[in-house]
Design a protein around this motif. Structure first.
Motif, PDB file in Angstrom:
ATOM      1  N   ARG A 118       0.828  -1.206   0.000  1.00 23.57           N
ATOM      2  CA  ARG A 118       0.000   0.000   0.000  1.00 23.57           C
ATOM      3  C   ARG A 118       0.863   1.256   0.000  1.00 23.57           C
ATOM      4  N   TRP A 122       0.934   3.498  -3.608  1.00 21.59           N
ATOM      5  CA  TRP A 122       0.333   4.834  -3.605  1.00 21.59           C
ATOM      6  C   TRP A 122       1.374   5.939  -3.628  1.00 21.59           C
ATOM      7  N   THR A 184     -19.621   1.936  -4.255  1.00 26.39           N
ATOM      8  CA  THR A 184     -19.086   2.330  -2.961  1.00 26.39           C
ATOM      9  C   THR A 184     -17.706   2.956  -3.157  1.00 26.39           C
ATOM     10  N   TRP A 185     -17.131   3.410  -2.056  1.00 26.69           N
ATOM     11  CA  TRP A 185     -15.810   4.026  -2.146  1.00 26.69           C
ATOM     12  C   TRP A 185     -14.750   3.019  -2.582  1.00 26.69           C
ATOM     13  N   SER A 186     -14.838   1.772  -2.114  1.00 28.98           N
ATOM     14  CA  SER A 186     -13.857   0.757  -2.507  1.00 28.98           C
ATOM     15  C   SER A 186     -13.974   0.423  -3.992  1.00 28.98           C
ATOM     16  N   GLN A 187     -15.207   0.390  -4.506  1.00 34.26           N
ATOM     17  CA  GLN A 187     -15.371   0.126  -5.926  1.00 34.26           C
ATOM     18  C   GLN A 187     -14.851   1.279  -6.778  1.00 34.26           C
ATOM     19  N   HIS A 189     -12.490   3.241  -5.882  1.00 33.25           N
ATOM     20  CA  HIS A 189     -11.037   3.113  -5.729  1.00 33.25           C
ATOM     21  C   HIS A 189     -10.476   2.089  -6.724  1.00 33.25           C
ATOM     22  N   THR A 190     -11.175   0.957  -6.901  1.00 31.65           N
ATOM     23  CA  THR A 190     -10.744  -0.070  -7.849  1.00 31.65           C
ATOM     24  C   THR A 190     -10.830   0.418  -9.284  1.00 31.65           C
ATOM     25  N   SER A 518      -4.474  -7.988  -3.781  1.00 31.54           N
ATOM     26  CA  SER A 518      -5.495  -7.492  -2.856  1.00 31.54           C
ATOM     27  C   SER A 518      -5.465  -5.973  -2.741  1.00 31.54           C
ATOM     28  N   GLY A 521      -7.329  -4.536  -5.816  1.00 30.35           N
ATOM     29  CA  GLY A 521      -8.768  -4.712  -5.875  1.00 30.35           C
ATOM     30  C   GLY A 521      -9.160  -5.710  -6.937  1.00 30.35           C
ATOM     31  N   SER A 522     -10.387  -6.136  -6.903  1.00 36.21           N
ATOM     32  CA  SER A 522     -10.885  -7.124  -7.843  1.00 36.21           C
ATOM     33  C   SER A 522     -11.240  -6.460  -9.166  1.00 36.21           C
TER      34      SER A 522
END
Length: 689
Positions: A118, A122, A184-187, A189-190, A518, A521-522
């Motif tokens: 991470r 980033w 969502t925020w994670s999606q 982000h991906t 991971s 993201g997927s």
């Protein structure tokens, strides 16, 4: 080893990045922020490449633990109860027997790698998309203050950042208003990571398709000294043109600087800006300009320039001086390479197995050359073993390239497994041979990076981007290379994980994911990218390899006037002939210089030592009875020396006549005219590409 291997790799990779930066950049003269940004970007990208094999071995070990924890024992029990001797059934029972999972030597404890990836990912993305573009404009700015440079950098990057911001806002509005999408925020982000990796994969395939063919071919051709010598002549002809253009460009810019220096007096507020420009000029030009008396100058004065004009002039001076210094450093290095190749050609025809240099005084006689790399060893290496070694290395690289191309076209097929890298990794996984897994991963990903990054180091985009060794790379090119590395490394690693079937978004296998995947993201969130672009676009490598094999890119550049080295091209042969004549002239010049130095040394040895040994303070000579007169001895020495001097002067006169006849012949004039007609070659896209 509780993360000890991770710590060792982190330290080793840092020194590797520092060595490359020291080779291409100037650690003493360039700005500290430029060096820090470039070093950090290179370091983070190399970390991803070297630590990913450790992540793969750790993930395979965790997968083994999970498989043993959920593995049923019923097939084994049935096999033991029924005394069957069927071979297939016994194999089945053996495969289903739970085996002890051996912990790899480089096992990294849980929780370390996710945090590490991470931070690395980033930070590299922040560098490549935000900081490095800003620092590029800051380094190239001609402003005289930090605030002015920051304003220029913000203005130049406003369009760059505004375009991405407009695209992002448009997509965000579309997704917010679409009834089927509830992100969502994670999606989100991906999706951002996927967009960045898609852009990098687009450029990655282009560079990889070129490197997979050109690197093995370059090593195969490098085994031939004739090919290397002709290419050195070709480079000499083109570099001589660039050197002349750089000198002319610098002279024109210095005339403009001299005009500003004379027009802006010392009581003017812009005088500080002119003095800043003068500090960027070469030392000989500075002495010439400072020798002029500005206050007492008479006659018509030039118009006082504005600050905007001085800013533009400052930028032109930085660029012109950088080009001039690059040419001045590269030219003698290329001459030494050409002289060495000519010496190799002479040594191959010589019956004496002893390598002889044309200019031994310029060779570095260290302890390696005195005890290990002696002239005899050098002869055997250059004339016997080098050709076979380079051909063997080219064959190995060609096999690796073929494996990469095959795997890129078949990695999406998991039943049966067609990707060669996936086959090797799975075979080692069944035997719990983690060292073999890490070696396969390291060699394969290192070869991929070598094909991609070597192209980045060789590519040349006009005069804006060019990585030049021997500390001659400008700040803009260093930062641009850092941006390319940060954008190419993540998609390269994801592509490698797809080749070994460790990315479930592409292989669609129910396996535990690596820590690196991971963090990404997927990719299944965008099926048209994971099932379409990521699978079918890498197949274009096959077409790019064919195009590179037949030199279609170089031939297209030749049609556009950007001439490349092609063996069956007429213009290439003309430049090779012209380069050969240039090397001959430079060899004659260097021979004359060495002859003059030898005569001066002989004169100092004979007159400086013998001539002053018998003199007193008064300048007279004391003659003893048992000694011959030093005057008569000096006369004898003078007679013998003058004879040698006359012979050397006659040789020098013949060489001067040959040189003047060469320069005055019409054939050489036409060659020079044809040579100068290649001035537009400075606007070439690639150097050797």
């Amino acid at each position: 080893m509780s993360g000890a291997s991770l710590a060792v790799v982190v330290v080793v990779v840092f020194f590797l990045a520092l060595y490359l930066l020291q080779r291409y950049g100037d650690l003493r003269k360039q700005q500290r922020m430029v060096l820090l940004g470039t070093l950090l970007s290179w370091y983070l990208c190399f970390l991803i490449v070297f630590i990913l094999p450790l992540d793969v071995s750790t993930t395979i070990y965790k997968q083994c633990l999970i498989d043993n924890a959920h593995q049923p024992l019923t097939p084994v029990t049935r096999a033991r109860r029924s005394n069957q001797t069927d071979e297939s059934f016994s194999v089945y029972s053996t495969l289903r027997t739970p085996q002890a999972c051996e912990e790899p030597w480089s096992y990294i404890p849980d929780g370390i790698l996710p945090v590490f990836w991470r931070v690395v990912y980033w930070t590299s993305q922040f560098l490549t998309w935000l900081l490095l573009p800003f620092m590029q404009s800051y380094a190239r700015s001609g402003a005289f203050s930090r605030v002015g440079k920051m304003k220029t950098a913000l203005f130049e990057n406003a369009l760059y950042y505004g375009t991405y911001l407009l695209i992002f806002i448009s997509l965000l509005i579309y997704l917010a208003t679409h009834p089927k999408w509830h992100l969502t925020w994670s999606q989100l982000h991906t999706i951002g990571i996927t967009a960045a990796n898609t852009w990098g994969l687009f450029l990655l395939v282009l560079l990889l398709g070129y490197g997979l063919v050109e690197i093995p071919r370059s090593y195969w051709l490098s085994s031939s000294h004739g090919y290397l010598l002709d290419k050195a002549y070709f480079k000499a002809a083109k570099m001589a043109t660039e050197k002349a253009e750089a000198e002319e460009n610098l002279a024109d810019v210095m005339e403009e600087v001299a005009g500003c220096h004379e027009s802006v007096r010392y009581n003017n507020s812009l005088r500080k800006c002119v003095d800043t420009i003068l500090t960027k000029c070469p030392s000989d030009y500075q002495e010439e300009m400072r020798g002029r008396d500005v206050e007492s100058s008479s006659g018509e004065q030039n118009a006082i320039p504005t600050k905007i004009r001085l800013i533009k002039l400052h930028k032109k001076v930085i660029s012109a001086v950088q080009r001039y210094r690059q040419a001045q450093v590269q030219w003698p290095i290329l001459l030494d390479q050409a002289f060495h190749l000519e010496d190799v050609a002479k040594s191959q025809l010589s019956p004496v197995r002893h390598f002889t240099h044309s200019f031994p005084s310029e060779q570095h006689h260290g302890w390696i050359h005195r005890f290990i790399f002696t002239p005899a060893v050098e002869w055997y290496w250059e004339c016997v073993f080098r050709q076979g070694f380079y051909k063997l290395l080219a064959v190995v690289l060609c096999l690796l390239s073929a494996a990469v191309v095959w795997s890129e076209c078949t990695f999406f097929n998991t039943n049966p497994v067609l990707s060669l890298f996936a086959v090797f990794v799975q075979m080692a996984e069944k035997q719990h041979n983690y060292i073999c897994i890490e070696m396969v991963c390291f060699v394969s990903i290192l070869f991929l990076c070598f094909c991609v990054f070597s192209t980045v180091f060789r590519i040349r985009v006009f005069h804006y981007y060019h990585l030049v060794p021997h500390h001659q790379t400008d700040a803009y090119s260093l930062q641009f290379s850092g941006m390319l590395f940060c954008r190419l490394t993540p998609p390269l690693c994801l592509n490698f994980l797809g080749l070994i079937h460790m990315d479930s978004a592409i292989s669609h296998q129910d396996r535990i994911q690596t820590s690196y995947t991971s963090i990404m993201g997927s990719m299944r969130l965008l099926s048209f990218i994971s099932d379409g672009f990521y699978i079918y676009y890498p197949m274009l490598i096959l077409l790019l390899c064919f195009a590179t094999f037949y030199s279609l890119g170089s031939r297209c550049l030749n049609l556009l006037g950007l001439h490349q080295y092609i063996t069956d091209d007429d213009f290439t042969s003309d430049l090779v002939d012209e380069g050969r004549e240039l090397i001959k002239r430079e060899r004659r010049k260097r021979n004359k210089a060495e002859d003059g130095e030898n005569r001066r040394w002989a004169r100092r040895e004979r007159f400086g030592v013998n001539g002053t040994s018998g003199r007193t303070r008064g300048g007279y000579t004391e003659i003893k009875d048992n000694q011959s007169s030093p005057v008569t001895q000096n006369k004898k020495n003078v007679i013998t020396f003058t004879r040698q001097d006359v012979e050397s002067e006659e040789q020098q006169r013949r060489l001067l006549q040959d040189n003047s006849s060469d320069e005055g012949s019409p054939n050489r004039r036409s060659t020079g005219g044809r040579y100068l007609s290649v001035s537009h070659s400075q606007t070439r896209l690639f150097d050797d590409v």
